[in-house]
Enzyme design. Sequence first.
Site, PDB file in Angstrom:
ATOM      1  N   ILE A   1       0.930  18.509 -40.622  1.00  0.00           N
ATOM      2  CA  ILE A   1       1.874  19.734 -41.255  1.00  0.00           C
ATOM      3  C   ILE A   1       2.446  20.266 -39.839  1.00  0.00           C
ATOM      4  O   ILE A   1       1.840  20.305 -38.831  1.00  0.00           O
ATOM      5  CB  ILE A   1       0.748  20.891 -41.627  1.00  0.00           C
ATOM      6  CG1 ILE A   1       1.584  22.278 -41.740  1.00  0.00           C
ATOM      7  CG2 ILE A   1      -0.327  21.271 -40.691  1.00  0.00           C
ATOM      8  CD1 ILE A   1       0.845  23.326 -42.825  1.00  0.00           C
TER       9      ILE A   1
ATOM     10  N   GLU B   1      -8.085  17.129 -39.626  1.00  0.00           N
ATOM     11  CA  GLU B   1      -8.764  16.883 -38.060  1.00  0.00           C
ATOM     12  C   GLU B   1      -7.641  17.742 -37.363  1.00  0.00           C
ATOM     13  O   GLU B   1      -6.473  17.754 -37.738  1.00  0.00           O
ATOM     14  CB  GLU B   1      -8.537  15.479 -37.737  1.00  0.00           C
ATOM     15  CG  GLU B   1      -9.735  14.668 -38.143  1.00  0.00           C
ATOM     16  CD  GLU B   1      -9.461  13.898 -39.460  1.00  0.00           C
ATOM     17  OE1 GLU B   1      -8.008  13.913 -39.673  1.00  0.00           O
ATOM     18  OE2 GLU B   1     -10.114  13.266 -40.395  1.00  0.00           O
TER      19      GLU B   1
ATOM     20  N   ASN C   1      -5.845  23.208 -30.123  1.00  0.00           N
ATOM     21  CA  ASN C   1      -4.763  23.432 -30.984  1.00  0.00           C
ATOM     22  C   ASN C   1      -5.176  24.832 -31.805  1.00  0.00           C
ATOM     23  O   ASN C   1      -5.538  25.009 -32.889  1.00  0.00           O
ATOM     24  CB  ASN C   1      -4.445  22.513 -31.883  1.00  0.00           C
ATOM     25  CG  ASN C   1      -3.076  22.501 -32.571  1.00  0.00           C
ATOM     26  OD1 ASN C   1      -2.553  23.978 -32.493  1.00  0.00           O
ATOM     27  ND2 ASN C   1      -2.288  21.901 -33.475  1.00  0.00           N
TER      28      ASN C   1
ATOM     29  N   TYR D   1      -5.671  27.809 -40.233  1.00  0.00           N
ATOM     30  CA  TYR D   1      -6.681  27.003 -41.007  1.00  0.00           C
ATOM     31  C   TYR D   1      -7.684  28.009 -41.539  1.00  0.00           C
ATOM     32  O   TYR D   1      -8.197  28.138 -42.604  1.00  0.00           O
ATOM     33  CB  TYR D   1      -7.445  25.836 -40.578  1.00  0.00           C
ATOM     34  CG  TYR D   1      -6.104  24.802 -40.041  1.00  0.00           C
ATOM     35  CD1 TYR D   1      -5.060  24.407 -41.205  1.00  0.00           C
ATOM     36  CD2 TYR D   1      -6.466  23.897 -39.265  1.00  0.00           C
ATOM     37  CE1 TYR D   1      -4.122  23.677 -40.893  1.00  0.00           C
ATOM     38  CE2 TYR D   1      -5.249  22.984 -38.887  1.00  0.00           C
ATOM     39  CZ  TYR D   1      -4.225  22.924 -39.730  1.00  0.00           C
ATOM     40  OH  TYR D   1      -3.205  21.988 -39.523  1.00  0.00           O
TER      41      TYR D   1
HETATM   42  C1  LIG Z   1       0.484  25.223 -36.820  1.00  0.00           C
HETATM   43  C2  LIG Z   1       1.873  25.452 -37.409  1.00  0.00           C
HETATM   44  C3  LIG Z   1       2.109  24.555 -38.356  1.00  0.00           C
HETATM   45  C4  LIG Z   1       2.103  26.952 -37.720  1.00  0.00           C
HETATM   46  O1  LIG Z   1       3.229  27.212 -38.379  1.00  0.00           O
HETATM   47  P1  LIG Z   1       3.628  28.571 -38.609  1.00  0.00           P
HETATM   48  O2  LIG Z   1       4.952  28.349 -39.758  1.00  0.00           O
HETATM   49  O3  LIG Z   1       4.145  28.812 -36.965  1.00  0.00           O
HETATM   50  O4  LIG Z   1       2.326  29.496 -39.068  1.00  0.00           O
HETATM   51  P2  LIG Z   1       2.566  30.906 -39.704  1.00  0.00           P
HETATM   52  O5  LIG Z   1       3.732  31.455 -39.316  1.00  0.00           O
HETATM   53  O6  LIG Z   1       2.454  30.221 -41.300  1.00  0.00           O
HETATM   54  O7  LIG Z   1       1.207  31.446 -39.442  1.00  0.00           O
HETATM   55  C5  LIG Z   1       0.273  31.729 -40.334  1.00  0.00           C
HETATM   56  C6  LIG Z   1      -0.981  32.459 -39.522  1.00  0.00           C
HETATM   57  O8  LIG Z   1      -1.536  31.206 -38.890  1.00  0.00           O
HETATM   58  C7  LIG Z   1      -1.924  31.707 -37.432  1.00  0.00           C
HETATM   59  N1  LIG Z   1      -1.173  31.321 -36.405  1.00  0.00           N
HETATM   60  C8  LIG Z   1       0.000  30.646 -36.449  1.00  0.00           C
HETATM   61  N2  LIG Z   1       0.631  30.377 -35.202  1.00  0.00           N
HETATM   62  C9  LIG Z   1      -0.344  30.789 -34.292  1.00  0.00           C
HETATM   63  C10 LIG Z   1      -0.366  30.918 -33.047  1.00  0.00           C
HETATM   64  N3  LIG Z   1       0.764  30.334 -32.302  1.00  0.00           N
HETATM   65  N4  LIG Z   1      -1.229  31.536 -32.496  1.00  0.00           N
HETATM   66  C11 LIG Z   1      -2.134  32.258 -33.084  1.00  0.00           C
HETATM   67  N5  LIG Z   1      -2.376  32.209 -34.537  1.00  0.00           N
HETATM   68  C12 LIG Z   1      -1.298  31.700 -35.190  1.00  0.00           C
HETATM   69  C13 LIG Z   1      -1.826  33.421 -37.496  1.00  0.00           C
HETATM   70  O9  LIG Z   1      -3.122  33.776 -38.325  1.00  0.00           O
HETATM   71  C14 LIG Z   1      -0.721  33.224 -38.509  1.00  0.00           C
HETATM   72  O10 LIG Z   1      -0.618  34.793 -39.153  1.00  0.00           O
HETATM   73  P3  LIG Z   1       0.369  35.852 -38.474  1.00  0.00           P
HETATM   74  O11 LIG Z   1       1.510  35.183 -37.979  1.00  0.00           O
HETATM   75  O12 LIG Z   1       0.556  36.890 -39.783  1.00  0.00           O
HETATM   76  O13 LIG Z   1      -0.293  36.391 -37.320  1.00  0.00           O
HETATM   77  C15 LIG Z   1       2.930  25.125 -36.319  1.00  0.00           C
HETATM   78  O14 LIG Z   1       2.403  25.993 -35.109  1.00  0.00           O
HETATM   79  C16 LIG Z   1       3.257  23.982 -35.777  1.00  0.00           C
HETATM   80  O15 LIG Z   1       4.116  23.233 -36.301  1.00  0.00           O
HETATM   81  N6  LIG Z   1       2.534  23.342 -34.584  1.00  0.00           N
HETATM   82  C17 LIG Z   1       2.805  22.232 -34.051  1.00  0.00           C
HETATM   83  C18 LIG Z   1       2.228  20.982 -35.075  1.00  0.00           C
HETATM   84  C19 LIG Z   1       0.813  21.246 -35.163  1.00  0.00           C
HETATM   85  O16 LIG Z   1      -0.075  21.511 -34.233  1.00  0.00           O
HETATM   86  N7  LIG Z   1       0.297  21.105 -36.410  1.00  0.00           N
HETATM   87  C20 LIG Z   1      -1.030  20.995 -36.955  1.00  0.00           C
HETATM   88  C21 LIG Z   1      -1.783  19.895 -36.709  1.00  0.00           C
HETATM   89  S1  LIG Z   1      -3.623  19.923 -37.231  1.00  0.00           S
END
Ligand SMILES: CC(C)(COP(=O)(O)OP(=O)(O)OC[C@H]1O[C@@H](n2cnc3c(N)ncnc32)[C@H](O)[C@@H]1OP(=O)(O)O)[C@@H](O)C(=O)NCCC(=O)NCCS
Length: 176
Positions: A83, A117, A122, A129
């Site tokens: 994701i 995983e 991260n 999650y």
């Molecule tokens: C992980 C990832 C998919 C999250 O996507 P996103 O669209 O930014 O996440 P969302 O905006 O839906 O966040 C939902 C919640 O997740 C948590 N969250 C997301 N990013 C966060 C951050 N950088 N730090 C802390 N909490 C975080 C928070 O609880 C957030 O809710 P809030 O914004 O109301 O506080 C994104 O950071 C990403 O693409 N990361 C790089 C790829 C990766 O690591 N994928 C996962 C592999 S296991």
Amino acid sequence: MTAEFAQEGFYIRPMTHADLPQVEQIDRLSFSMPWPENAFQIELSHTTLSRLWVVETDREGEKQIVGIIVVWLVMDEAHVGTIAVHPNYRRRGIGRMLLAHALLECLQGGARKAFLEVRSSNHAAQELYRLFGFETTNIRRQYYQDNHEDALLMTLEPLRAETLHALRHVAATHHG
Ligand SMILES: CC(C)(COP(=O)(O)OP(=O)(O)OC[C@H]1O[C@@H](n2cnc3c(N)ncnc32)[C@H](O)[C@@H]1OP(=O)(O)O)[C@@H](O)C(=O)NCCC(=O)NCCS
């Protein structure tokens, strides 16, 4: 399956072959170990187990893919393969709606639990999650080849439609 409205200006729909250049770009921007060349294409061809979606926006006047997810549905288990959200579009609720949508579809397809995983460093992903109720159930030592980092195995059981519906439809109001 039709494209569906999930949040103002952002739509979830199944991934297609035409999406692959943008999908691979988001993968490269998001991971120190992107998937190998052709991996997404291969997944798209194995439609019995693999489920792939994208989030698309037309906010800037032309369509752009801003999020991707791949889930494998095997018996009653949904395994989140990857994701990622484009770095310019993070913290707007896109990851949450993508994961909620994918898990709901898997629930409808017979899944009762989900697992994935995640790198132990991260924290952003782990927070996402935990929001869903995933818990760390095991540690896979030195799972990642690039830096020998541990993986946390996180599990969500049982999948609940009400929780997933709620997470999918919460609007991101505080991040523009
Ligand atoms: C992980 C990832 C998919 C999250 O996507 P996103 O669209 O930014 O996440 P969302 O905006 O839906 O966040 C939902 C919640 O997740 C948590 N969250 C997301 N990013 C966060 C951050 N950088 N730090 C802390 N909490 C975080 C928070 O609880 C957030 O809710 P809030 O914004 O109301 O506080 C994104 O950071 C990403 O693409 N990361 C790089 C790829 C990766 O690591 N994928 C996962 C592999 S296991």
